[in-house]
Design a protein around this motif. Structure first.
Motif, PDB file in Angstrom:
ATOM      1  N   PHE A  94       0.826  -1.208   0.000  1.00  0.00           N
ATOM      2  CA  PHE A  94       0.000   0.000   0.000  1.00  0.00           C
ATOM      3  C   PHE A  94       0.862   1.261   0.000  1.00  0.00           C
ATOM      4  O   PHE A  94       0.555   2.227  -0.698  1.00  0.00           O
ATOM      5  CB  PHE A  94      -0.963   0.000   1.186  1.00  0.00           C
ATOM      6  CG  PHE A  94      -2.130  -0.935   1.028  1.00  0.00           C
ATOM      7  CD1 PHE A  94      -3.033  -0.791  -0.016  1.00  0.00           C
ATOM      8  CD2 PHE A  94      -2.345  -1.951   1.938  1.00  0.00           C
ATOM      9  CE1 PHE A  94      -4.120  -1.643  -0.165  1.00  0.00           C
ATOM     10  CE2 PHE A  94      -3.427  -2.813   1.805  1.00  0.00           C
ATOM     11  CZ  PHE A  94      -4.313  -2.663   0.755  1.00  0.00           C
ATOM     12  N   ASP A  95       1.955   1.268   0.761  1.00  0.00           N
ATOM     13  CA  ASP A  95       2.853   2.427   0.784  1.00  0.00           C
ATOM     14  C   ASP A  95       3.411   2.724  -0.608  1.00  0.00           C
ATOM     15  O   ASP A  95       3.482   3.879  -1.028  1.00  0.00           O
ATOM     16  CB  ASP A  95       4.018   2.209   1.749  1.00  0.00           C
ATOM     17  CG  ASP A  95       3.635   2.323   3.208  1.00  0.00           C
ATOM     18  OD1 ASP A  95       2.546   2.860   3.502  1.00  0.00           O
ATOM     19  OD2 ASP A  95       4.418   1.868   4.057  1.00  0.00           O
ATOM     20  N   ARG A  96       3.825   1.687  -1.328  1.00  0.00           N
ATOM     21  CA  ARG A  96       4.428   1.881  -2.652  1.00  0.00           C
ATOM     22  C   ARG A  96       3.407   2.295  -3.707  1.00  0.00           C
ATOM     23  O   ARG A  96       3.732   3.020  -4.645  1.00  0.00           O
ATOM     24  CB  ARG A  96       5.103   0.587  -3.134  1.00  0.00           C
ATOM     25  CG  ARG A  96       6.391   0.264  -2.446  1.00  0.00           C
ATOM     26  CD  ARG A  96       7.053  -0.998  -3.008  1.00  0.00           C
ATOM     27  NE  ARG A  96       6.322  -2.223  -2.683  1.00  0.00           N
ATOM     28  CZ  ARG A  96       5.487  -2.875  -3.488  1.00  0.00           C
ATOM     29  NH1 ARG A  96       5.273  -2.455  -4.713  1.00  0.00           N
ATOM     30  NH2 ARG A  96       4.863  -3.967  -3.089  1.00  0.00           N
ATOM     31  N   CYS A  97       2.186   1.821  -3.577  1.00  0.00           N
ATOM     32  CA  CYS A  97       1.199   2.007  -4.642  1.00  0.00           C
ATOM     33  C   CYS A  97       0.172   3.102  -4.369  1.00  0.00           C
ATOM     34  O   CYS A  97      -0.531   3.523  -5.294  1.00  0.00           O
ATOM     35  CB  CYS A  97       0.473   0.685  -4.888  1.00  0.00           C
ATOM     36  SG  CYS A  97       1.557  -0.622  -5.503  1.00  0.00           S
ATOM     37  N   TYR A  98       0.069   3.556  -3.134  1.00  0.00           N
ATOM     38  CA  TYR A  98      -1.020   4.464  -2.778  1.00  0.00           C
ATOM     39  C   TYR A  98      -1.026   5.735  -3.637  1.00  0.00           C
ATOM     40  O   TYR A  98      -2.014   6.010  -4.325  1.00  0.00           O
ATOM     41  CB  TYR A  98      -0.965   4.828  -1.293  1.00  0.00           C
ATOM     42  CG  TYR A  98      -2.179   5.622  -0.872  1.00  0.00           C
ATOM     43  CD1 TYR A  98      -3.383   4.991  -0.632  1.00  0.00           C
ATOM     44  CD2 TYR A  98      -2.133   7.011  -0.774  1.00  0.00           C
ATOM     45  CE1 TYR A  98      -4.521   5.705  -0.283  1.00  0.00           C
ATOM     46  CE2 TYR A  98      -3.264   7.739  -0.418  1.00  0.00           C
ATOM     47  CZ  TYR A  98      -4.448   7.089  -0.180  1.00  0.00           C
ATOM     48  OH  TYR A  98      -5.564   7.795   0.150  1.00  0.00           O
TER      49      TYR A  98
END
Length: 169
Positions: free
Chosen positions: A78-82
Motif C-alpha cells: 500500500f505504501d508503494r502504490c497508494y
C-alpha cells in the motif's frame, strides 16, 4: 463470434507468512475463476506495482493480522502504490480477506481506510478467519484453513467476479 464485452480483470493481492492468507487468496481465486468473462490474477504483495492496480477492474486484498495490524509486506504494498494510484481507482470494487490469530478487525479497518482513500467500493464485509493461534509456537506454525472457511473465500471470489461480469460493480 468475438465476446461482446471485454474481459474484466480481478487482481488478488496477498501476503502470507504461514500459509493461511495464501490459502484464502487461492480459494478466492478459484471461486472467481468460475466466471469466464473475468481474468483473475493472484499476486504476492511484494510483486505488485501501481500499474497492475490501474490495469485491474476489481480487487481482493488478503493478508494476516500481525500484532493487531495488517502484515508489513501488505503495508509496504500500500505504501508503494497508494500515491501513484490515487484518484485513478475511484469506484472499483474490492473485498478483504484476513487470517487472524484472535481478532483481525484492526487489519480489516486499516485496509478499509486505505481503500476509502482510493475511493474503492467495498462489496462485502471483510472475511476474517480466526486460527486461534495464541502462543509463539502456534503463531509461527504453518496454518491449515478449514474447508468451511475456504468455501466462504471461494464464494466471496465468485460473488465479486460475478458482480464484475454482470456490471453490477
Amino acid at each position: 463470434m468475438p465476446d461482446a464485452l471485454p474481459k474484466k480483470t480481478l487482481l488478488i493481492v496477498y501476503h502470507s507468512m504461514t500459509g493461511g492468507a495464501r490459502q484464502m487468496a487461492e480459494a478466492a481465486r478459484d471461486g472467481a475463476a468460475t466466471q469466464a468473462s473475468v481474468r483473475v490474477h493472484l499476486a504476492r504483495a511484494c510483486d505488485v506495482r501501481a500499474d497492475a492496480l490501474l490495469a485491474a477492474d476489481g480487487f481482493i486484498f488478503a493478508c494476516p493480522e500481525n500484532l493487531a495490524s495488517m502484515s508489513g509486506q501488505m503495508k509496504d504494498f500500500f505504501d508503494r502504490c497508494y500515491y501513484p494510484a490515487l484518484e485513478r481507482l475511484n469506484g472499483r470494487p474490492y473485498s478483504t480477506l484476513i487470517c487472524a490469530g484472535s481478532d483481525g478487525g484492526n487489519a480489516a479497518r486499516q485496509i478499509g481506510r486505505i481503500a476509502a482513500g482510493w475511493r474503492l467500493k467495498a462489496v462485502a464485509e471483510p472475511l476474517i478467519v480466526c486460527t486461534h493461534a495464541q502462543t509463539p509456537e502456534t503463531i509461527l506454525a504453518p496454518k491449515r484453513i478449514g474447508q468451511e472457511d475456504l468455501q466462504a473465500c471461494r464464494s466471496l471470489g465468485a460473488s465479486l467476479a460475478c458482480g464484475m461480469a454482470l456490471g453490477v460493480f
